[in-house]
Motif scaffolding. Structure first.
Motif, short mmCIF file in Angstrom:
data_model
loop_
_atom_site.label_atom_id
_atom_site.label_comp_id
_atom_site.label_asym_id
_atom_site.label_seq_id
_atom_site.Cartn_x
_atom_site.Cartn_y
_atom_site.Cartn_z
N THR A 90 0.85 -1.18 0.00
CA THR A 90 0.00 0.00 0.00
C THR A 90 0.89 1.24 0.00
OG1 THR A 90 -1.81 1.11 1.18
CG2 THR A 90 -0.18 -0.05 2.54
N ALA A 91 0.30 2.41 0.23
CA ALA A 91 1.07 3.66 0.28
C ALA A 91 0.18 4.77 0.82
CB ALA A 91 1.59 4.05 -1.11
N PRO A 92 0.78 5.76 1.49
CA PRO A 92 -0.02 6.93 1.92
C PRO A 92 -0.68 7.63 0.73
CG PRO A 92 2.10 6.90 3.03
CD PRO A 92 2.17 5.83 1.98
N HIS A 93 -0.02 7.59 -0.41
CA HIS A 93 -0.54 8.26 -1.61
C HIS A 93 -1.91 7.74 -2.02
CE1 HIS A 93 -0.79 9.90 -5.62
NE2 HIS A 93 -0.66 8.72 -6.19
N TYR A 94 -2.17 6.46 -1.81
CA TYR A 94 -3.40 5.84 -2.27
C TYR A 94 -4.58 6.29 -1.41
CZ TYR A 94 0.13 2.76 -4.34
OH TYR A 94 1.23 2.26 -5.01
N GLY A 95 -5.32 7.25 -1.94
CA GLY A 95 -6.47 7.78 -1.20
C GLY A 95 -6.07 8.66 -0.04
N LEU A 96 -4.83 9.15 -0.04
CA LEU A 96 -4.31 10.02 1.02
C LEU A 96 -4.48 9.37 2.39
CD1 LEU A 96 -4.83 11.86 -1.53
CD2 LEU A 96 -4.82 13.77 0.08
N GLY A 97 -4.03 8.13 2.47
CA GLY A 97 -4.08 7.37 3.72
C GLY A 97 -5.21 6.38 3.79
N LEU A 98 -6.19 6.48 2.90
CA LEU A 98 -7.38 5.64 2.98
C LEU A 98 -7.07 4.16 2.70
CD1 LEU A 98 -10.41 5.76 3.51
CD2 LEU A 98 -10.77 6.15 1.06
N SER A 99 -6.20 3.90 1.75
CA SER A 99 -5.84 2.52 1.46
C SER A 99 -5.18 1.85 2.66
CB SER A 99 -4.89 2.46 0.25
OG SER A 99 -4.37 1.16 0.07
N GLU A 100 -4.27 2.56 3.30
CA GLU A 100 -3.61 2.01 4.49
C GLU A 100 -4.64 1.68 5.56
OE1 GLU A 100 0.88 3.82 4.62
OE2 GLU A 100 -0.75 5.12 5.35
N GLU A 101 -5.57 2.60 5.78
CA GLU A 101 -6.57 2.40 6.83
C GLU A 101 -7.47 1.20 6.53
OE1 GLU A 101 -8.60 6.10 6.99
OE2 GLU A 101 -6.96 7.17 8.00
N ARG A 102 -7.97 1.12 5.31
CA ARG A 102 -8.87 0.03 4.96
C ARG A 102 -8.16 -1.32 4.94
NH1 ARG A 102 -12.54 2.84 0.10
NH2 ARG A 102 -13.92 3.99 1.52
N MET A 103 -6.96 -1.36 4.37
CA MET A 103 -6.19 -2.59 4.37
C MET A 103 -5.89 -3.02 5.80
SD MET A 103 -2.25 -3.20 3.38
CE MET A 103 -1.92 -2.46 5.00
N GLY A 104 -5.44 -2.06 6.62
CA GLY A 104 -5.11 -2.36 8.01
C GLY A 104 -6.30 -2.91 8.78
N LYS A 105 -7.46 -2.33 8.55
CA LYS A 105 -8.67 -2.80 9.24
C LYS A 105 -8.99 -4.23 8.85
CE LYS A 105 -13.47 -1.56 10.25
NZ LYS A 105 -14.53 -0.54 10.07
N GLY A 106 -8.90 -4.54 7.56
CA GLY A 106 -9.19 -5.89 7.10
C GLY A 106 -8.22 -6.91 7.66
N ILE A 107 -6.94 -6.56 7.69
CA ILE A 107 -5.93 -7.49 8.20
C ILE A 107 -6.11 -7.71 9.70
CG2 ILE A 107 -3.46 -7.74 8.66
CD1 ILE A 107 -2.96 -6.48 5.91
N GLN A 108 -6.38 -6.64 10.44
CA GLN A 108 -6.58 -6.80 11.88
C GLN A 108 -7.79 -7.66 12.20
OE1 GLN A 108 -6.06 -3.12 14.31
NE2 GLN A 108 -5.35 -2.20 12.41
N MET A 109 -8.83 -7.57 11.37
CA MET A 109 -10.05 -8.32 11.63
C MET A 109 -9.94 -9.80 11.25
SD MET A 109 -12.94 -5.57 10.35
CE MET A 109 -14.30 -6.71 10.60
N PHE A 110 -9.15 -10.10 10.19
CA PHE A 110 -9.24 -11.44 9.61
C PHE A 110 -7.90 -12.17 9.43
CE2 PHE A 110 -12.88 -9.00 7.84
CZ PHE A 110 -13.90 -9.71 8.48
N SER A 111 -6.79 -11.62 9.93
CA SER A 111 -5.51 -12.29 9.71
C SER A 111 -5.39 -13.58 10.53
CB SER A 111 -4.34 -11.36 10.04
OG SER A 111 -4.39 -10.95 11.40
N ASN A 112 -6.03 -13.62 11.69
CA ASN A 112 -6.07 -14.84 12.50
C ASN A 112 -4.69 -15.44 12.76
OD1 ASN A 112 -8.92 -14.80 12.66
ND2 ASN A 112 -9.08 -15.78 10.66
N GLY A 113 -3.74 -14.60 13.11
CA GLY A 113 -2.42 -15.08 13.49
C GLY A 113 -1.51 -15.44 12.35
N ARG A 114 -1.92 -15.21 11.12
CA ARG A 114 -1.05 -15.52 9.98
C ARG A 114 0.17 -14.61 9.99
NH1 ARG A 114 -6.27 -15.41 7.65
NH2 ARG A 114 -6.98 -17.38 6.73
N ASN A 115 1.24 -15.09 9.36
CA ASN A 115 2.48 -14.30 9.26
C ASN A 115 2.35 -13.34 8.09
OD1 ASN A 115 5.08 -13.35 9.59
ND2 ASN A 115 6.00 -15.04 8.44
N ILE A 116 1.83 -12.16 8.37
CA ILE A 116 1.54 -11.18 7.32
C ILE A 116 2.73 -10.23 7.14
CG2 ILE A 116 -0.05 -9.36 6.59
CD1 ILE A 116 -1.36 -12.11 6.84
N LYS A 117 3.02 -9.90 5.88
CA LYS A 117 4.03 -8.89 5.58
C LYS A 117 3.36 -7.72 4.86
CE LYS A 117 8.02 -11.98 5.20
NZ LYS A 117 9.07 -12.52 4.29
#
Length: 383
Positions: A90-117
């Motif tokens: 992702t990048a801050p540029h994408y949606g001026l921070g919106l991509s980071e926020e949405r991606m982060g929310k999805g990963i926090q909700m559904f990563s279930n302990g996976r080794n995410i990079k």
């Protein structure tokens, strides 16, 4: 870059989509040629592509050209995680921070302990318009609400400020960490430093952003110091300026795909230096999957014709063109990961299907592509 899309109408006619004119003027005239020594060959290999080799690009989760909403973005991340994808860009540029926020929310909700990079990028700070200083360099072409801003869901009060200094990089890392949440950011890429003034700023030996990225790695805050640019010439300039071991990986966009192999010299340099390459823009801005744009603009006639010729070859061998594009993107040994941008659960599933079909490509297709002039002379063939 797919994951590295820029729209900066004020600073240059094509902005950083084509990169610093000193490099790109040459690149534009070399669509099917490579400027590397015939005595030194790019190493390629056939391999089974795994889901762990794919980076999910999250730029479109910020509503690129068209709003998608937070729920669809989160559902897309969930689908990617459920499918077994574990790397995200992702990048801050994408949606001026919106991509980071949405991606982060999805990963926090559904990563279930996976080794995410997670890789994100530096070079732009997102500021509330009331906090912008007179000395700040605002990326005018990316101000929300203007006709040139491609992120239609971006916060109207945010302003993108270009900053490739050490101080700016440190601030960008802290801001992104807050937006992304957990897990911690794995790698940071210098984003779109294709213009000379940006390169000069980021490469300054004491106050430049690259020196700060090295410090962040030494502090254990990140693992991967990376570059994320559209122009291979700009990346080469950075690699040749710093000692071995400074840069861990590079993400290149749109310069190693079925329509453009102008990244050959860069791939060879990374091969020599042991630097991993993450290949983005493998579908040529969507042209190879049925789109009509190329390098984020209208596709020129010669590129359309070349795409049509690839389509004929794909039909002859009964292999979908996106499958061929994905397989080609992985062929050089130095390319360790390929990035694909997605904006819906359906697109995640489609990319997975293409990935699983890459084993079905007959070797003869590649030799015939070379005979038809669809691949540059420098592109080695699989034995």
């Amino acid at each position: 870059m797919t994951n590295s899309i820029v729209n900066m109408a004020v600073l240059s006619i094509a902005g950083v989509l084509l990169g610093y004119v000193g490099f790109s003027a040459v690149r534009a005239n070399r669509l099917t040629t490579c400027s590397i020594s015939p005595q030194v060959e790019l190493k390629i290999r056939h391999r089974t592509i795994k889901k762990e080799d794919v980076i999910i690009g999250c730029s479109s989760l910020a509503g690129m050209y068209k709003a998608i909403g937070e729920q669809k973005a989160v559902d897309t991340i969930k689908t990617a995680l459920d499918a077994g994808f574990v790397d995200f860009d992702t990048a801050p540029h994408y949606g001026l921070g919106l991509s980071e926020e949405r991606m982060g929310k999805g990963i926090q909700m559904f990563s279930n302990g996976r080794n995410i990079k997670i890789w994100t990028k530096v070079g732009r700070l997102m500021k509330d318009k009331s906090d912008v200083k007179n000395s700040d360099v605002i990326e005018e072409g990316n101000i929300p609400g203007t006709s040139s801003c491609i992120f239609v869901e971006a916060d109207m009060n945010q302003r993108p400020v270009l900053d490739y200094t050490a101080k700016g990089v440190r601030q960008s890392y802290e801001d992104s960490s807050r937006r992304v949440g957990s897990p911690p950011i794995y790698g940071l890429r210098v984003h779109d430093a294709d213009e000379k003034w940006r390169l000069d700023q980021v490469m300054h030996p004491t106050s430049g952003g690259i020196s700060e990225l090295v410090k962040l790695r030494q502090e254990g805050k990140i693992k991967d110091v990376s570059l994320g640019m559209n122009d291979p010439g700009a990346i080469l300039a950075v690699l040749r300026e710093f000692p071995p071991g400074t840069i861990n990986s590079v993400m290149v966009a749109g310069c190693w795909n079925l329509l453009d192999q102008n990244g050959a010299e860069l791939l060879l340099e990374c091969q020599r230096r042991g630097i991993q390459v993450h290949n983005a823009g493998i579908f040529a801005s969507g042209l190879l999957v049925g789109g009509s744009t190329y390098k984020y603009g209208a596709a020129p006639p010669e590129i359309i014709r070349k795409t049509e010729e690839w389509g004929k070859l794909a039909a002859k061998y009964a292999v979908p063109l996106p499958v061929i594009a994905m397989a080609f993107a992985f062929q050089p040994q130095v390319i360790t990961k390929v990035a694909v941008g997605v904006k819906s659960p359906t697109e995640v599933k489609q990319n997975l299907a293409w990935l699983n079909a890459t084993e079905r490509i007959p070797r003869k297709l590649w030799s015939e592509a070379k005979e038809r002039g669809l691949l540059a002379d420098c592109v080695p063939l699989l034995e």
